[in-house]
Scaffold this active site. Structure first.
Site, PDB file in Angstrom:
ATOM      1  N   ASP A  32       2.312   1.623   3.301  1.00  0.00           N
ATOM      2  CA  ASP A  32       3.300   0.626   3.731  1.00  0.00           C
ATOM      3  C   ASP A  32       4.682   1.147   3.335  1.00  0.00           C
ATOM      4  O   ASP A  32       5.657   0.985   4.072  1.00  0.00           O
ATOM      5  CB  ASP A  32       3.084  -0.723   3.023  1.00  0.00           C
ATOM      6  CG  ASP A  32       1.816  -1.444   3.470  1.00  0.00           C
ATOM      7  OD1 ASP A  32       1.492  -1.384   4.673  1.00  0.00           O
ATOM      8  OD2 ASP A  32       1.156  -2.061   2.602  1.00  0.00           O
ATOM      9  N   HIS A  78       0.885  -1.164   0.000  1.00  0.00           N
ATOM     10  CA  HIS A  78       0.000   0.000   0.000  1.00  0.00           C
ATOM     11  C   HIS A  78       0.924   1.216   0.000  1.00  0.00           C
ATOM     12  O   HIS A  78       2.085   1.132   0.451  1.00  0.00           O
ATOM     13  CB  HIS A  78      -0.868   0.027   1.261  1.00  0.00           C
ATOM     14  CG  HIS A  78      -1.838  -1.124   1.334  1.00  0.00           C
ATOM     15  ND1 HIS A  78      -1.798  -2.082   2.313  1.00  0.00           N
ATOM     16  CD2 HIS A  78      -2.882  -1.447   0.529  1.00  0.00           C
ATOM     17  CE1 HIS A  78      -2.775  -2.957   2.112  1.00  0.00           C
ATOM     18  NE2 HIS A  78      -3.440  -2.603   1.036  1.00  0.00           N
TER      19      HIS A  78
HETATM   20  C1  GLO Z   1      -9.263  -7.054   1.020  1.00  0.00           C
HETATM   21  C2  GLO Z   1      -8.295  -7.029  -0.059  1.00  0.00           C
HETATM   22  C3  GLO Z   1      -7.018  -6.326   0.328  1.00  0.00           C
HETATM   23  C4  GLO Z   1      -6.262  -5.916  -0.906  1.00  0.00           C
HETATM   24  C5  GLO Z   1      -5.063  -5.084  -0.585  1.00  0.00           C
HETATM   25  C6  GLO Z   1      -4.300  -4.649  -1.821  1.00  0.00           C
HETATM   26  O1  GLO Z   1     -10.253  -7.728   0.999  1.00  0.00           O
HETATM   27  O2  GLO Z   1      -8.052  -8.310  -0.504  1.00  0.00           O
HETATM   28  O3  GLO Z   1      -6.236  -7.156   1.135  1.00  0.00           O
HETATM   29  O4  GLO Z   1      -5.873  -7.015  -1.625  1.00  0.00           O
HETATM   30  O5  GLO Z   1      -5.470  -3.967   0.131  1.00  0.00           O
HETATM   31  O6  GLO Z   1      -4.941  -3.656  -2.468  1.00  0.00           O
END
Ligand code: GLO
Ligand code: MG
Length: 362
Positions: A54, A51
């Site tokens: 992150d 993210h």
């Molecule tokens: C939630 C999502 C989340 C995304 C992550 C990447 O249900 O799966 O984990 O994959 O934020 O954008």
């Protein structure tokens, strides 16, 4: 010995977590991001999914100068660890400004914030050396249908994507569809919706998808068919393999832990499209069970990767010729048993004719 070494694997730092759920606090200690990075290679992973915050913690409250320094520092940490960033995803769902959604918020100031924040994510991606932006549209939806205008909301999403595409002509955007949670109804529930939206943007070839197993299951769909659909369009740019036990909250179980045959079929779809040659990663969006003890729980990642590799072997050793004969003869009961026997490590006799009803196990 696995024959699947040409696949490259990734996960996000959120996949090593403390075990908190809506009903109870963390049960494992917080693991520092740097410490998480150290285990990637040990576990056989090559790429980190990020993210924006992150990569740059507390992004909203930092000057762009400081943010840039932090992103550059992370890039060199990744470089020296032999890792790369696979994608950067703007995390729009934790801010006060994103309570009613980002791109589809009713308040124009919130919509403007969401686009600005996405542009920051794009700049961070550039600094991290990746061209891939993932949009999980977490709060782009409604709790009650009457609170937003759906046609307008789709237009807002397309306008936001167009602004991003224009902002940096080198990026590609992968939409990660999910039908619900945290919202009651999300606007982009399936890969079909995502790819239809792609076609309405100013650069359809730069907009594709990331498919998560559990999200397809939550939509009542077969993840392998969803993947095949995107693969056929050349638009499956990442996956979040995991598993899900029925229509519940999003569980992020280890890959194959509930529906091993479904997992096999996902691997088969990826293999049929030669996904490993595309340069795209096998991402694992899995969570450790809350019962796991600390200090750091990574077995769910290692196990999911191992299951994937075993299923690649199973896909490659599948008796295709025999299956073809059975398909031609419309012997689907026998085909069903052929699949089960194969998954259970049994060999079905090739002497069996396509008209046999009983299956012989060699
Ligand atoms: C939630 C999502 C989340 C995304 C992550 C990447 O249900 O799966 O984990 O994959 O934020 O954008
Ligand atoms: Mg995901």
């Amino acid at each position: 010995m696995s024959t699947s070494s040409e696949y490259r694997f990734s996960f996000g730092p959120w996949n090593i977590h403390e075990g908190a759920d809506p009903f109870g606090p963390p049960v494992r200690p917080t693991v520092e991001f740097q410490r998480k990075l150290e285990v990637y290679k040990q576990l056989g992973f090559d790429a980190v999914q990020l993210h924006d915050d992150d990569a740059v913690a507390d992004l909203e409250n930092k000057s762009w100068n400081d943010a840039q320094q932090e992103a550059k520092a992370l890039r060199s940490t990744l470089d020296s660890a032999g890792l790369v960033a696979e994608f950067v995803a703007p995390r729009l769902w934790e801010s006060d400004l994103g309570v009613d959604g980002g791109y589809t918020a009713n308040d124009p100031q919130c919509r403007a914030w969401a686009i600005e924040r996405s542009k920051k994510a794009i700049d961070i991606a550039h600094l991290m050396g990746t061209d891939l932006i993932v949009l999980w549209l977490a709060r782009e939806g409604t709790y009650i249908r009457e609170s937003k205008n759906a046609a307008q909301a789709y237009d807002y999403i397309i306008e936001a994507i167009n602004e991003m595409l224009e902002y940096n002509p080198a990026i590609r955007i992968a939409i990660e569809p999910k039908p619900n949670e945290p919202m009651d109804q999300a606007y982009v529930p399936t890969i079909g919706h995502a790819l239809a939206i792609a076609e309405r943007t100013s650069a359809p070839h730069r907009v594709g998808g990331l498919i998560e197993t559990a999200h397809a299951q939550l939509a009542g769909l077969d993840p392998s068919d969803e993947m095949a659909f995107a693969l056929g369009a050349g638009k499956l740019w990442s996956v979040h393999l995991n598993d899900q036990n029925g229509l519940k909250y999003d569980q992020d179980k280890s890959f194959g832990s509930v529906d091993l045959r479904g997992a096999f079929n996902q691997v088969r779809a990826l293999e049929a499209a030669r996904y490993s040659e595309s340069g795209c990663y096998i991402g694992l969006d899995v969570k450790a069970m809350r019962t796991e003890r600390g200090p750091m729980s990574t077995k769910h990642l290692a196990n999911s990767k191992a299951t994937f590799e075993m299923l690649v072997d199973k896909a490659r050793s599948f008796p295709e010729e025999k299956a073809r004969e059975l398909i031609e003869a419309r012997e689907y009961e026998s085909l069903d048993h052929l699949v089960i026997s194969h998954l259970l490590g049994q060999t079905v006799s090739t002497k069996q004719t396509s008209h046999d009803n009983a299956t012989q196990v060699a």
